[in-house]
Enzyme design. Sequence first.
Site, PDB file in Angstrom:
ATOM      1  N   SER A 293     -72.232 -21.395  47.529  1.00  0.00           N
ATOM      2  CA  SER A 293     -72.823 -23.134  47.224  1.00  0.00           C
ATOM      3  C   SER A 293     -73.018 -23.081  45.763  1.00  0.00           C
ATOM      4  CB  SER A 293     -74.098 -23.339  48.304  1.00  0.00           C
ATOM      5  OG  SER A 293     -75.156 -22.702  47.680  1.00  0.00           O
ATOM      6  N   ASP A 294     -73.242 -24.360  45.654  1.00  0.00           N
ATOM      7  CA  ASP A 294     -73.833 -24.754  44.265  1.00  0.00           C
ATOM      8  C   ASP A 294     -75.248 -24.587  44.292  1.00  0.00           C
ATOM      9  OD1 ASP A 294     -74.275 -25.202  41.597  1.00  0.00           O
ATOM     10  OD2 ASP A 294     -72.511 -26.981  41.573  1.00  0.00           O
ATOM     11  N   TRP A 295     -76.058 -24.750  43.178  1.00  0.00           N
ATOM     12  CA  TRP A 295     -77.208 -24.594  43.042  1.00  0.00           C
ATOM     13  C   TRP A 295     -78.222 -25.495  44.120  1.00  0.00           C
ATOM     14  CZ3 TRP A 295     -80.684 -21.227  39.857  1.00  0.00           C
ATOM     15  CH2 TRP A 295     -81.820 -21.605  40.172  1.00  0.00           C
ATOM     16  N   GLY A 296     -78.728 -24.980  45.127  1.00  0.00           N
ATOM     17  CA  GLY A 296     -79.570 -25.983  46.081  1.00  0.00           C
ATOM     18  C   GLY A 296     -78.679 -26.765  46.911  1.00  0.00           C
ATOM     19  N   SER A 297     -77.262 -26.817  46.711  1.00  0.00           N
ATOM     20  CA  SER A 297     -76.579 -27.887  47.660  1.00  0.00           C
ATOM     21  C   SER A 297     -76.637 -27.652  49.028  1.00  0.00           C
ATOM     22  CB  SER A 297     -75.166 -27.591  47.123  1.00  0.00           C
ATOM     23  OG  SER A 297     -74.332 -26.455  47.340  1.00  0.00           O
TER      24      SER A 297
END
Length: 754
Positions: A293-297
Amino acid sequence: MNQIKIILYALLSTFLFQSCRPEHTVQPDDGIAQKVEALLSRMTLEEKVGQMNQYSSFYDVTGPAPSDGKLKLKYEHLKKGLVGSMLNVNGVKEVREFQKLAVENSRLGIPLIFGFDVIHGHKTLAPIPLAEAASWDLEAIRRSAEVAATEAAAMGINWTFAPMIDITRDARWGRVMEGSGEDPYLGTQIGVARVNGFQGNDLSSVHTLAACAKHLAGYGFSEAGKEYNTVDMSTSTLFNVVLPPFKAAVEEANVKTVMNAFNIMNGVPSTGNAFLQRDILKGRWGFDGFVISDWGSIKEIESHGMAANLKETAMIAANAGSDMDMESYAYVTHLADLVEEGLVSEDKIDEAVRRILTVKYELGLFDDPYKYCNEEREKELLYHPDHLEAVLDMARKSIVLLKNEGDLLPLKRDQKGIAVIGTLASDKNSPLGNWRLGSDNNTAVSVLEGLDTYCTYTYAKGADLSTGIEVFNQDLTINTSDKSGFKEAVTLAKNAEIVIMVLGEHGMMSGEARSRTQIDIPGVQQDLLEAVYEVNKNIVLVLMNGRPLAIPWAAEHIPAIVEAWQLGTQSGHAVADILFGRYNPSGKLPMSFPRSVGQCPIYYNYFRTGRPGPRNEVFFSRYIDEDRTPLYPFGYGLSYSKFDYSNLVIDDSDQKRIKVAVQVSNVSDTDGEEVVQLYINDKAASIVRPVKELKGFEKIALKAKTSQTVTFELTDKELGFYDPNGDYKVESGMFDVMVGTSSADGLTGSFQLK
């Protein structure tokens, strides 16, 4: 989660999978596969979920352990084997200590994989990726990624969150600097080159990194060019423009990881989008690495409005095929419970962990978890002379000559009376660009330092571009009022023979979360340029920027314009080499430059309309206050040489391999390089096709007064397209061909595909 939501989610999943193909089964080499299965069979559900959990560096690992709160919990997770990866750990000492916590304390001793944003270099910095794309030199780009991998690996890193292969058409979007521009064909070739540069021929080498193709999918099409914004597009655009670089990264370059995107696609957040991750990526393309995932996505699925809480986001993301959670805490908190409750199958957990463990085995981390932790190698390879030479070569090739009226350039080495104006000329930080988290501030060679090797000059900054702090996670304060330095600069220019003005964006004005509604030369710099022009029209404008800028006044008035982007560590040397002719510029624009921001998004491969115009009446596709064409088109770039194109020959006798040949002549007295570009147009297809599409290019070197015949082959791969269902088609009919020096200038012909 209430029963109604479970039913709705099940219906959504059924809809997304109605045309799905079976998901590819991970098939590494037999030895690794057996080891992975043996390890997987020994793991508890909690330990499996731990491998799907990634934390950012959270404390000084060389100091005392955290004693309370979230930091203590993360520390305990590391020791219990509930962390599979870490990011933002940089340097051999830190990597070794974090690895030691995981390997020497957890039950199974599974090593961590360490990720980092190694975007355009690590310590030694190459030009920003958009600038590199302007070189159209695939080998130089591959070498640039190789240098970045070598230095990052020497500092303990195993995995880079690069390359960004999002296609984008809107210069307002700050992350254009991180990609390869507007064209899917060029972007695909560059994406493959970068993956190959990072991963090399042997992923287990201590000089390579696992690469990460990002962001799946459509991130570069954010509405209005605004960061993290909505994306809404046709499936035709998705399959023909957005996905080709990802498909090639998987099928041609064997990229080991893929990062999903912040945006929605068909109303579903990419991180929770089974159509993208399971059907297309892991199914149709057979991707056998893992998805991060992207940061916190994962947590942001709730913000999008598709989940009510963190537990629901974990369920949606895991079912959709997102294998590792970057800093959402969703998996480590809720995934085991979701399996126990029957909302996520353990088979999906096993599949994700199998993919993650396989990459760790391929990196050689199980053979030696500390293999990247060699302090002597770290000391030896950072800022290595070979790396400095490689990024200088890359920087020279990235520069684009936009205008050279009256052959003002190159400057003569005995040129007298040179004045240099602009605060960016002396700046050693801004030219490093954005997304260089592992490097050191103020390590760029400034333009003034580059000029020192060629000439004597006088200098005045004229005006500050920005004031205050210059850091990744804070906005810059742009100077919009202080013109107190204008008088000195104007006086200097008035007494000079030639003025070199270095203007543009600060390196921190582009990149993530740096969208702009105005893409002109920022602050008071335009006023400075016009003030100097009033007293001396003999100006060479050197632009330093991370995106295409709208510069109509400069294009009309300034005789010489050099697009120098943000060129990294060797910026000043590269700029000086171009200005004084040691290197003949050969760069070509990877994105169209608009005349005004109102034209954005502007791109060369647009769809034909029913009223393309121009017509005598007013009712055709146009602006009433601006030309329809870009200021500088995709593929455009001048040289100190002059190239002529002639003898276009199209041979369609072999319908499987249409041959297109053209003669290119250097009719000047200066040796030079030219990027020969081939475009096609499918005249009448089952769906509307673009007015032209890049389908081949070759960068050639030509001695003065010599010629070369350049030949391209067009096969089904170049002549076909994807229909709205994602099926590839090659249709018979007439095709137009253009071969030339840019997307707007070339020789034309046609052929029939029978």
